[in-house]
Design a protein around this motif. Sequence first.
Motif, PDB file in Angstrom:
ATOM      1  N   LYS A  67      -2.821  16.891   3.859  1.00  0.00           N
ATOM      2  CA  LYS A  67      -2.351  16.341   2.584  1.00  0.00           C
ATOM      3  C   LYS A  67      -3.626  16.426   1.449  1.00  0.00           C
ATOM      4  CE  LYS A  67       1.007  13.449   4.847  1.00  0.00           C
ATOM      5  NZ  LYS A  67       1.514  12.103   5.295  1.00  0.00           N
ATOM      6  N   ASN A  68      -4.828  16.500   2.183  1.00  0.00           N
ATOM      7  CA  ASN A  68      -5.963  16.494   1.035  1.00  0.00           C
ATOM      8  C   ASN A  68      -6.037  18.086   0.658  1.00  0.00           C
ATOM      9  OD1 ASN A  68      -6.725  13.763   1.585  1.00  0.00           O
ATOM     10  ND2 ASN A  68      -7.685  14.608   3.612  1.00  0.00           N
ATOM     11  N   TRP A  69      -5.430  19.040   1.043  1.00  0.00           N
ATOM     12  CA  TRP A  69      -5.523  20.320   0.633  1.00  0.00           C
ATOM     13  C   TRP A  69      -4.400  20.480  -0.334  1.00  0.00           C
ATOM     14  CZ3 TRP A  69      -5.020  22.622   6.152  1.00  0.00           C
ATOM     15  CH2 TRP A  69      -6.277  22.134   7.012  1.00  0.00           C
ATOM     16  N   ASP A  70      -4.632  21.548  -1.448  1.00  0.00           N
ATOM     17  CA  ASP A  70      -4.025  21.765  -2.427  1.00  0.00           C
ATOM     18  C   ASP A  70      -2.926  22.996  -1.930  1.00  0.00           C
ATOM     19  OD1 ASP A  70      -4.932  20.251  -4.568  1.00  0.00           O
ATOM     20  OD2 ASP A  70      -6.586  21.521  -4.559  1.00  0.00           O
ATOM     21  N   VAL A  71      -3.450  24.085  -0.876  1.00  0.00           N
ATOM     22  CA  VAL A  71      -2.783  25.118  -0.350  1.00  0.00           C
ATOM     23  C   VAL A  71      -3.222  25.064   0.866  1.00  0.00           C
ATOM     24  CG1 VAL A  71      -2.721  27.557  -0.394  1.00  0.00           C
ATOM     25  CG2 VAL A  71      -3.089  26.649  -2.582  1.00  0.00           C
ATOM     26  N   LYS A  72      -2.051  25.073   1.512  1.00  0.00           N
ATOM     27  CA  LYS A  72      -1.782  25.083   3.183  1.00  0.00           C
ATOM     28  C   LYS A  72      -1.356  26.375   3.881  1.00  0.00           C
ATOM     29  CE  LYS A  72      -0.606  20.289   2.195  1.00  0.00           C
ATOM     30  NZ  LYS A  72      -0.488  20.515   0.775  1.00  0.00           N
ATOM     31  N   ILE A  73      -2.529  26.839   4.792  1.00  0.00           N
ATOM     32  CA  ILE A  73      -2.179  28.298   5.442  1.00  0.00           C
ATOM     33  C   ILE A  73      -2.046  28.080   6.753  1.00  0.00           C
ATOM     34  CG2 ILE A  73      -3.007  30.718   5.150  1.00  0.00           C
ATOM     35  CD1 ILE A  73      -4.105  30.239   2.681  1.00  0.00           C
ATOM     36  N   LEU A  74      -1.320  28.668   7.426  1.00  0.00           N
ATOM     37  CA  LEU A  74      -1.393  29.080   8.862  1.00  0.00           C
ATOM     38  C   LEU A  74      -1.914  30.467   8.902  1.00  0.00           C
ATOM     39  CD1 LEU A  74      -1.037  27.958  11.630  1.00  0.00           C
ATOM     40  CD2 LEU A  74       1.259  28.765  11.482  1.00  0.00           C
ATOM     41  N   LEU A  75      -2.980  30.821   9.601  1.00  0.00           N
ATOM     42  CA  LEU A  75      -3.369  32.200   9.734  1.00  0.00           C
ATOM     43  C   LEU A  75      -3.144  32.345  11.408  1.00  0.00           C
ATOM     44  CD1 LEU A  75      -5.075  34.289   8.571  1.00  0.00           C
ATOM     45  CD2 LEU A  75      -7.029  33.372   9.081  1.00  0.00           C
ATOM     46  N   SER A  76      -2.132  33.238  11.669  1.00  0.00           N
ATOM     47  CA  SER A  76      -1.445  33.166  12.796  1.00  0.00           C
ATOM     48  C   SER A  76      -1.752  34.397  13.563  1.00  0.00           C
ATOM     49  CB  SER A  76       0.151  32.708  12.505  1.00  0.00           C
ATOM     50  OG  SER A  76       0.835  33.373  13.516  1.00  0.00           O
ATOM     51  N   HIS A  77      -1.997  34.241  14.706  1.00  0.00           N
ATOM     52  CA  HIS A  77      -1.897  35.619  15.597  1.00  0.00           C
ATOM     53  C   HIS A  77      -0.822  35.301  16.698  1.00  0.00           C
ATOM     54  CE1 HIS A  77      -3.197  39.464  16.823  1.00  0.00           C
ATOM     55  NE2 HIS A  77      -3.059  39.168  18.005  1.00  0.00           N
ATOM     56  N   ILE A  78       0.471  35.060  16.335  1.00  0.00           N
ATOM     57  CA  ILE A  78       1.445  34.720  17.456  1.00  0.00           C
ATOM     58  C   ILE A  78       2.657  35.644  17.421  1.00  0.00           C
ATOM     59  CG2 ILE A  78       0.616  32.394  17.757  1.00  0.00           C
ATOM     60  CD1 ILE A  78       2.612  31.600  16.012  1.00  0.00           C
ATOM     61  N   GLY A  79       2.822  36.236  16.406  1.00  0.00           N
ATOM     62  CA  GLY A  79       4.047  37.203  16.260  1.00  0.00           C
ATOM     63  C   GLY A  79       4.921  36.639  15.206  1.00  0.00           C
ATOM     64  N   TYR A  80       5.714  37.594  14.844  1.00  0.00           N
ATOM     65  CA  TYR A  80       6.739  37.388  13.647  1.00  0.00           C
ATOM     66  C   TYR A  80       7.813  36.196  14.068  1.00  0.00           C
ATOM     67  CZ  TYR A  80      10.283  38.077   9.961  1.00  0.00           C
ATOM     68  OH  TYR A  80      11.286  37.577   8.984  1.00  0.00           O
ATOM     69  N   GLN A  81       8.277  36.556  15.249  1.00  0.00           N
ATOM     70  CA  GLN A  81       9.549  35.713  15.523  1.00  0.00           C
ATOM     71  C   GLN A  81       8.927  34.238  15.665  1.00  0.00           C
ATOM     72  OE1 GLN A  81      12.659  36.070  15.772  1.00  0.00           O
ATOM     73  NE2 GLN A  81      12.290  38.203  15.128  1.00  0.00           N
ATOM     74  N   GLU A  82       7.763  33.999  16.168  1.00  0.00           N
ATOM     75  CA  GLU A  82       7.086  32.465  16.607  1.00  0.00           C
ATOM     76  C   GLU A  82       6.609  32.253  15.188  1.00  0.00           C
ATOM     77  OE1 GLU A  82       6.781  35.411  18.144  1.00  0.00           O
ATOM     78  OE2 GLU A  82       7.141  34.823  20.139  1.00  0.00           O
ATOM     79  N   ASP A  83       6.232  32.997  14.177  1.00  0.00           N
ATOM     80  CA  ASP A  83       6.009  32.293  12.742  1.00  0.00           C
ATOM     81  C   ASP A  83       7.195  31.789  12.101  1.00  0.00           C
ATOM     82  OD1 ASP A  83       3.528  33.131  12.857  1.00  0.00           O
ATOM     83  OD2 ASP A  83       3.684  35.096  11.858  1.00  0.00           O
ATOM     84  N   LEU A  84       8.417  32.447  12.404  1.00  0.00           N
ATOM     85  CA  LEU A  84       9.758  31.886  11.962  1.00  0.00           C
ATOM     86  C   LEU A  84       9.854  30.517  12.444  1.00  0.00           C
ATOM     87  CD1 LEU A  84      12.072  35.058  12.048  1.00  0.00           C
ATOM     88  CD2 LEU A  84      11.040  34.044  10.124  1.00  0.00           C
ATOM     89  N   GLU A  85       9.548  30.393  13.760  1.00  0.00           N
ATOM     90  CA  GLU A  85       9.543  29.048  14.429  1.00  0.00           C
ATOM     91  C   GLU A  85       8.569  28.194  13.891  1.00  0.00           C
ATOM     92  OE1 GLU A  85       9.191  29.359  18.731  1.00  0.00           O
ATOM     93  OE2 GLU A  85      10.719  31.163  18.754  1.00  0.00           O
ATOM     94  N   MET A  86       7.381  28.513  13.685  1.00  0.00           N
ATOM     95  CA  MET A  86       6.580  27.462  12.815  1.00  0.00           C
ATOM     96  C   MET A  86       6.945  27.139  11.645  1.00  0.00           C
ATOM     97  SD  MET A  86       4.473  27.315  15.287  1.00  0.00           S
ATOM     98  CE  MET A  86       5.724  27.565  16.577  1.00  0.00           C
TER      99      MET A  86
END
Length: 478
Positions: A187-206
Motif C-alpha cells: 500500500k506504500n507503493w505506487d506501482v505493484k509488480i509480481l516478478l514471477s517464475h512460476i508459469g503462465y497458468q499459475e500467473d493467471l491464478e495469482m
Amino acid sequence: MKFIRTGLLGLVLSVVCSAYGQKQEVHILAVNDMHATIEAFPKLAAIADSLRKLYPSLLVLSAGDNRTGNPLNDMYEVSSYPIVSLMNQVGFNATAVGNHEFDVKSLAPLMGYSNFSYICANMFPSPEAGLNIVPTKVFDVNGIKVGIIGVIQVNSMGRPDTHPENVEGIRFTQPENVIGRYQALSKNWDVKILLSHIGYQEDLEMAERFPWFDLIIGGHSHTQLTAEEPLHNGVLITQNKNRLPMVTHISLTLEKGKVTKKKAEYIEVKKFPNENKLVAAMVDHFSDDPFFKRVVAQAEEPFKIKDQMTYMLCDALLTEGQGDICIMNNGGTRIDSLSAGDITVHDILAMDPFYNEAVTSLVTGEDILNIITTYSRGSLYHLPRVAGILCEAIIDKDDPNKDRLKSIKLKTLDGQDFDIHRTYKLVTSSYMATVCKQYFNSSTHSLNILTSDMLTQFLEKKGIVNYASVNRLKVMED
C-alpha cells in the motif's frame, strides 16, 4: 531571502505536481528465460539503449532462468559469468530467481559479480548458502515508488525443478502462501509488480487471487503472449518464449499516484536494426573458444523436435552403459531443434548442459514403471522418454490442454506386454536416480562419466545419425 523562499516553494510545488499531477509514466523492458542466449545481447542492448533515449529512467527486469543452455556460458571458468557481465552492461535492475539459477553450484559467487538484485519471497536460504536474496525491492522512478515481489516455481516435492542437491540448505514454500503477507506493505507503493517464475497458468491464478498487482512479469512456461493479451482481473500479464526471440516494453500510466493505463509492446529481437558494438565485442570474446567448434558427428536429417534428441541421448546411455532400458527426463534436453549437418561439442553440451553422471541400477519392471509414473506427476509434458522399451500414455480427452495423464503402459520393442517381474539393468542420469531414489537400491552406482560425454562417445562411434522417424511414445485419448 524572499527570492530563495519563493524558489524553494516553486521547487516543492513542482515535486508535488510531479507526484500527484495529471499523468506520469513508468517504462519497463522485460525478459524471461534467456537461458544464456548471449548471441542475442548486442540487439537486446541496442533495444535498451533506444528505449533509454526516450525514457531515461527505464527499468530492465528479468523473470528468471537467465542461465543454462549455452556451454560458452555454462562452462566458463566461473559458470555463467558471461551472462551476468552482459546483464550488467545492459543495465538490468533486478531478476527473479528461476529454477535453473541453481544449476551448477555457482549462484552465490555469481551474485558477487551482479550489479542487479535477486528478488524472491518464497525461498529461505540458510546463512551458509551465501545467497543474497531479497523478497521485495522498491525502485524510485522519478518519485514513483515501484515495488516488486519475486516468486519461484515450487513443485509437488517442495522444491523448484532442479537437482535436489543444488538446493540443499534452502527452504521453499508455495508462492500463494507468501504473497499475501506483502499486501499491507504494498500500500506504500505506487506501482505493484509480481516478478514471477512460476508459469503462465499459475500467473493467471495469482491475478485472480491478488488483484492488487498492477503487473505480473512472468516466466518458466515459455508462453508467448502478445499485445492483445487482455487484462486478467485488472492485472496485466506479460511473458515471452525462451531464448530471447522477443522482449516486452511495458508502459504504465499513473494519475494522482494510481496506475490507470497498462500497455505491453512486444519487440522481435532479431529484427531490431541496431546492435550495441561494445556488447557485441564482449559476446565475441566469450564465444572465442575452438573447443566447442569440434565436429563430433553428422546429422543426416534435422532434429525437428526435442524428443528426437532425447531419444538419441537415451540410446547413447543404453549403448555405452550396456543396459537393458534407459529412462531420461523430458526436460533433460535443453534445445528444441538442430539442423542437419555437423553436430559439434557445443551442440552436445547445449542439448545436455547439466553435468549429470550416468548411473546404472538393477531394478524390476515394476520399479521402472513406478519411476516413469512418479516423475510424470500426472503430466504428459513431464513424462520421461525411454530406450529399450515403448511407452503408451493414456490422456484425459476432456482436459483442454491434453496434458493430464490417466495411465501409462509399457511394451517391449516388438509390441509385447512388458514383464514387470523381471530384473533389468537400468541406465539413467544421477538426477533421475536422486529424484526417484525410493525405487533404486544398493546395486545403484555411478559410471563416473557425464551423460554428455557418453553422448559424445556414442556419436563419435556412429559417425552419422538419423532420428527423424524415431518415436517410442504413443499417446491415446480416453
